[in-house]
Scaffold this motif. Sequence first.
Motif, PDB file in Angstrom:
ATOM      1  N   ILE A  70       0.852  -1.184   0.000  1.00 55.51           N
ATOM      2  CA  ILE A  70       0.000   0.000   0.000  1.00 55.51           C
ATOM      3  C   ILE A  70       0.888   1.234   0.000  1.00 55.51           C
ATOM      4  O   ILE A  70       1.732   1.399   0.881  1.00 55.51           O
ATOM      5  N   ALA A  71       0.701   2.088  -1.003  1.00 51.45           N
ATOM      6  CA  ALA A  71       1.496   3.310  -1.113  1.00 51.45           C
ATOM      7  C   ALA A  71       0.696   4.478  -0.566  1.00 51.45           C
ATOM      8  O   ALA A  71      -0.435   4.726  -0.994  1.00 51.45           O
ATOM      9  N   GLY A  72       1.284   5.207   0.397  1.00 52.32           N
ATOM     10  CA  GLY A  72       0.611   6.366   0.955  1.00 52.32           C
ATOM     11  C   GLY A  72       0.835   6.488   2.444  1.00 52.32           C
ATOM     12  O   GLY A  72       1.169   5.508   3.118  1.00 52.32           O
ATOM     13  N   GLY A  73       0.625   7.692   2.966  1.00 51.65           N
ATOM     14  CA  GLY A  73       0.811   7.923   4.393  1.00 51.65           C
ATOM     15  C   GLY A  73      -0.380   8.560   5.056  1.00 51.65           C
ATOM     16  O   GLY A  73      -0.297   9.000   6.203  1.00 51.65           O
ATOM     17  N   GLY A  74      -1.519   8.603   4.350  1.00 53.29           N
ATOM     18  CA  GLY A  74      -2.703   9.239   4.893  1.00 53.29           C
ATOM     19  C   GLY A  74      -3.671   8.248   5.509  1.00 53.29           C
ATOM     20  O   GLY A  74      -3.346   7.080   5.745  1.00 53.29           O
ATOM     21  N   TYR A  75      -4.899   8.719   5.746  1.00 58.53           N
ATOM     22  CA  TYR A  75      -5.875   7.879   6.459  1.00 58.53           C
ATOM     23  C   TYR A  75      -6.314   6.680   5.629  1.00 58.53           C
ATOM     24  O   TYR A  75      -6.524   5.589   6.165  1.00 58.53           O
ATOM     25  N   ILE A  76      -6.437   6.836   4.308  1.00 61.81           N
ATOM     26  CA  ILE A  76      -6.887   5.716   3.481  1.00 61.81           C
ATOM     27  C   ILE A  76      -5.855   4.598   3.512  1.00 61.81           C
ATOM     28  O   ILE A  76      -6.201   3.413   3.663  1.00 61.81           O
ATOM     29  N   VAL A 108       4.238   1.696   2.034  1.00 55.98           N
ATOM     30  CA  VAL A 108       5.339   2.470   1.460  1.00 55.98           C
ATOM     31  C   VAL A 108       4.991   3.949   1.495  1.00 55.98           C
ATOM     32  O   VAL A 108       3.905   4.355   1.062  1.00 55.98           O
ATOM     33  N   ASN A 109       5.925   4.776   2.011  1.00 56.65           N
ATOM     34  CA  ASN A 109       5.683   6.212   2.067  1.00 56.65           C
ATOM     35  C   ASN A 109       6.942   6.948   1.629  1.00 56.65           C
ATOM     36  O   ASN A 109       8.050   6.588   2.021  1.00 56.65           O
ATOM     37  N   ARG A 110       6.775   7.980   0.807  1.00 55.78           N
ATOM     38  CA  ARG A 110       7.938   8.685   0.257  1.00 55.78           C
ATOM     39  C   ARG A 110       8.662   9.546   1.291  1.00 55.78           C
ATOM     40  O   ARG A 110       9.780  10.005   1.042  1.00 55.78           O
ATOM     41  N   THR A 111       8.020   9.791   2.458  1.00 54.93           N
ATOM     42  CA  THR A 111       8.676  10.500   3.556  1.00 54.93           C
ATOM     43  C   THR A 111       8.556   9.623   4.804  1.00 54.93           C
ATOM     44  O   THR A 111       8.123   8.481   4.738  1.00 54.93           O
ATOM     45  N   ASP A 112       8.916  10.194   5.942  1.00 57.70           N
ATOM     46  CA  ASP A 112       8.712   9.468   7.199  1.00 57.70           C
ATOM     47  C   ASP A 112       7.558  10.071   7.998  1.00 57.70           C
ATOM     48  O   ASP A 112       7.406   9.813   9.188  1.00 57.70           O
ATOM     49  N   VAL A 113       6.736  10.896   7.335  1.00 54.93           N
ATOM     50  CA  VAL A 113       5.609  11.555   7.986  1.00 54.93           C
ATOM     51  C   VAL A 113       4.320  10.808   7.648  1.00 54.93           C
ATOM     52  O   VAL A 113       3.977  10.644   6.485  1.00 54.93           O
ATOM     53  N   MET A 114       3.627  10.361   8.682  1.00 55.44           N
ATOM     54  CA  MET A 114       2.354   9.678   8.512  1.00 55.44           C
ATOM     55  C   MET A 114       1.240  10.519   9.133  1.00 55.44           C
ATOM     56  O   MET A 114       1.435  11.139  10.179  1.00 55.44           O
ATOM     57  N   LEU A 115       0.087  10.539   8.480  1.00 56.59           N
ATOM     58  CA  LEU A 115      -1.096  11.209   9.046  1.00 56.59           C
ATOM     59  C   LEU A 115      -0.724  12.601   9.555  1.00 56.59           C
ATOM     60  O   LEU A 115      -0.919  12.935  10.719  1.00 56.59           O
ATOM     61  N   LEU A 168      10.101  -5.070  -4.125  1.00 61.53           N
ATOM     62  CA  LEU A 168       9.071  -5.797  -3.394  1.00 61.53           C
ATOM     63  C   LEU A 168       8.322  -6.745  -4.320  1.00 61.53           C
ATOM     64  O   LEU A 168       8.173  -6.487  -5.515  1.00 61.53           O
ATOM     65  N   GLU A 169       7.842  -7.841  -3.745  1.00 62.98           N
ATOM     66  CA  GLU A 169       6.961  -8.782  -4.444  1.00 62.98           C
ATOM     67  C   GLU A 169       5.609  -8.756  -3.741  1.00 62.98           C
ATOM     68  O   GLU A 169       5.536  -8.714  -2.507  1.00 62.98           O
ATOM     69  N   ALA A 170       4.539  -8.797  -4.511  1.00 57.76           N
ATOM     70  CA  ALA A 170       3.209  -8.739  -3.909  1.00 57.76           C
ATOM     71  C   ALA A 170       2.169  -9.312  -4.855  1.00 57.76           C
ATOM     72  O   ALA A 170       2.445  -9.567  -6.034  1.00 57.76           O
ATOM     73  N   ASP A 171       0.977  -9.526  -4.319  1.00 54.71           N
ATOM     74  CA  ASP A 171      -0.152  -9.967  -5.132  1.00 54.71           C
ATOM     75  C   ASP A 171      -1.003  -8.783  -5.576  1.00 54.71           C
ATOM     76  O   ASP A 171      -1.665  -8.845  -6.615  1.00 54.71           O
ATOM     77  N   GLU A 172      -1.020  -7.717  -4.768  1.00 53.37           N
ATOM     78  CA  GLU A 172      -1.743  -6.503  -5.119  1.00 53.37           C
ATOM     79  C   GLU A 172      -0.934  -5.291  -4.689  1.00 53.37           C
ATOM     80  O   GLU A 172      -0.218  -5.323  -3.692  1.00 53.37           O
ATOM     81  N   LEU A 173      -1.084  -4.214  -5.468  1.00 53.19           N
ATOM     82  CA  LEU A 173      -0.468  -2.930  -5.151  1.00 53.19           C
ATOM     83  C   LEU A 173      -1.575  -1.881  -5.131  1.00 53.19           C
ATOM     84  O   LEU A 173      -2.248  -1.655  -6.146  1.00 53.19           O
ATOM     85  N   LEU A 174      -1.783  -1.267  -3.975  1.00 51.57           N
ATOM     86  CA  LEU A 174      -2.838  -0.274  -3.791  1.00 51.57           C
ATOM     87  C   LEU A 174      -2.215   1.102  -3.604  1.00 51.57           C
ATOM     88  O   LEU A 174      -1.405   1.301  -2.698  1.00 51.57           O
ATOM     89  N   PHE A 175      -2.600   2.050  -4.457  1.00 49.30           N
ATOM     90  CA  PHE A 175      -2.149   3.427  -4.297  1.00 49.30           C
ATOM     91  C   PHE A 175      -3.205   4.215  -3.537  1.00 49.30           C
ATOM     92  O   PHE A 175      -4.376   4.249  -3.926  1.00 49.30           O
ATOM     93  N   ALA A 176      -2.786   4.839  -2.436  1.00 48.91           N
ATOM     94  CA  ALA A 176      -3.651   5.713  -1.642  1.00 48.91           C
ATOM     95  C   ALA A 176      -2.862   6.981  -1.360  1.00 48.91           C
ATOM     96  O   ALA A 176      -2.522   7.288  -0.218  1.00 48.91           O
ATOM     97  N   THR A 177      -2.573   7.712  -2.423  1.00 52.35           N
ATOM     98  CA  THR A 177      -1.640   8.836  -2.352  1.00 52.35           C
ATOM     99  C   THR A 177      -2.311  10.173  -2.638  1.00 52.35           C
ATOM    100  O   THR A 177      -1.701  11.085  -3.191  1.00 52.35           O
ATOM    101  N   GLY A 178      -3.561  10.302  -2.260  1.00 49.71           N
ATOM    102  CA  GLY A 178      -4.256  11.569  -2.438  1.00 49.71           C
ATOM    103  C   GLY A 178      -5.408  11.466  -3.417  1.00 49.71           C
ATOM    104  O   GLY A 178      -5.578  10.453  -4.112  1.00 49.71           O
ATOM    105  N   ARG A 179      -6.213  12.540  -3.474  1.00 48.78           N
ATOM    106  CA  ARG A 179      -7.383  12.572  -4.336  1.00 48.78           C
ATOM    107  C   ARG A 179      -7.392  13.882  -5.132  1.00 48.78           C
ATOM    108  O   ARG A 179      -7.017  14.934  -4.627  1.00 48.78           O
ATOM    109  N   HIS A 180      -7.836  13.779  -6.382  1.00 46.05           N
ATOM    110  CA  HIS A 180      -7.801  14.902  -7.332  1.00 46.05           C
ATOM    111  C   HIS A 180      -9.224  15.343  -7.647  1.00 46.05           C
ATOM    112  O   HIS A 180     -10.071  14.518  -8.013  1.00 46.05           O
ATOM    113  N   PRO A 181      -9.540  16.642  -7.525  1.00 49.98           N
ATOM    114  CA  PRO A 181     -10.888  17.121  -7.834  1.00 49.98           C
ATOM    115  C   PRO A 181     -11.308  16.766  -9.260  1.00 49.98           C
ATOM    116  O   PRO A 181     -10.513  16.881 -10.208  1.00 49.98           O
ATOM    117  N   ASN A 182     -12.557  16.344  -9.414  1.00 51.26           N
ATOM    118  CA  ASN A 182     -13.086  15.965 -10.730  1.00 51.26           C
ATOM    119  C   ASN A 182     -13.571  17.208 -11.474  1.00 51.26           C
ATOM    120  O   ASN A 182     -14.744  17.567 -11.421  1.00 51.26           O
TER     121      ASN A 182
END
Length: 446
Positions: free
Chosen positions: A171-177, A195-202, A251-265
């Motif tokens: 899971i990529a991201g450091g936020g609530y999702i 996985v997080n690109r910084t060491d800052v979570m939430l 890394l090896e995995a069965d699924e990769l989930l990106f939770a790295t923010g949301r973009h206005p539609n």
Amino acid sequence: MSDFDLFVIGAGSGGVRASRVAAAYGARVAVAEEYKVGGTCVIRGCVPKKLLVYGSHFAEDLDDAAMFGWDVPAKTFDWAVLRDNVLGEVSRLEGAYTETLKTHKVTILQERATLTGPNSVRLASGKEITADKILIATGARPVMPAIEGIEHAISSNEVFHLERLPKRIVIAGGGYIANEFAGIFHQFGSHVTLVNRTDVMLRHYDQQIVDRLIQISLRKNIDFKFHATIDRVSRDVNGRLHIAMTGCDDLEADELLFATGRHPNTEDLGLEAVGVETGDNGKVGVDEDNRTSVPSIFAVGDVTDRVQLTPVAIREGQAFADTFFGNKPCRVDYGSIPSAVFSHPPLAGVGMTEGQARNTIGPVKIFTSDFRPMKNVLAGRNERSLYKIVVDAESEVVVGIHMIGPDAPEILQAAAIAVKAKLKKSDLDDTLALHPTMAEELVLMR
């Protein structure tokens, strides 16, 4: 005469509330939705995710049951059963939201609508419709990075439809999702790497509370890769993912989930053509009354990228309808918004964190309670809860409450009143404790 008094683009939380309330005031209202009525929260966000959270909690509850005298001879989990039941509930809620709009005589148009003027829209079918006011409530979508092999990854939209439970998920991201799904899949038995690109979570939560979540997650063997980025993804003939990394081993995995923010539609809505100004990330710019740069066009919810929370979108939709159709002018107060992360265990907070308070008001008093919940004691579970109250040292006013532990979000909803009402620490001290509860810790800190 216009076809409608109000035309809403998007039937999510904000759009549905604005449509229903405006119609209740007697306005002629139409709403266009190209996907499903209910929006992100109901269809592919907080509601189905919370149901997965409930389902995942049984993993620990069944383990704990033995110490409370219950014989649970076998513990098995069927992902397909939970997945299908959750999707069934989502369908029921979609029907309920649709029926609510119909009951209020809102015209529902199940197709895409784009702006053609300050008072007009064009449907995907080609039909032109006019309205005195137009409300943009198109929400936001998950951000997917432009990397090689991104087609092999999923977002939070697709996670509810997985054919099978992954044995290993990254899971990529450091936020609530990211943190919520990390807890969910761990409880279901998957090996989780976050996985997080910084060491800052939430980043918007109190650091001491976040540190406690990370400590607990590490003890549960959730793997964290800080200062790491995903470069590319490939899938082998056996269906396994190979994830090339910078900052750590591949890394090896069965699924990769990106939770790295949301973009206005906001793409292809016709905003530029009619003069609606947009800002960073494509967000629609609005004033305190939700009005865009075009006087007859408004926007609420995640598409404005002010505060991407469902209750905020609902409150904005309500304020818009009250102001312009109910003759009851009002604006949303964005101060002291309570929020939660439905992690394992969950955390919640309202008001200023300790760091924010020290930087904003100066001297503060910090009160904490670090304890092991009674249930955890008997179950032999060493997981500890942490409650924290931030107080203005001069006025004694409570400016922040933060907590992590079982039912923290449920407890915080009532506790948030103390911050919103600017109660003093002495008001909490004077309140009798409700014993034995975890919540009583909030009135026992000295």
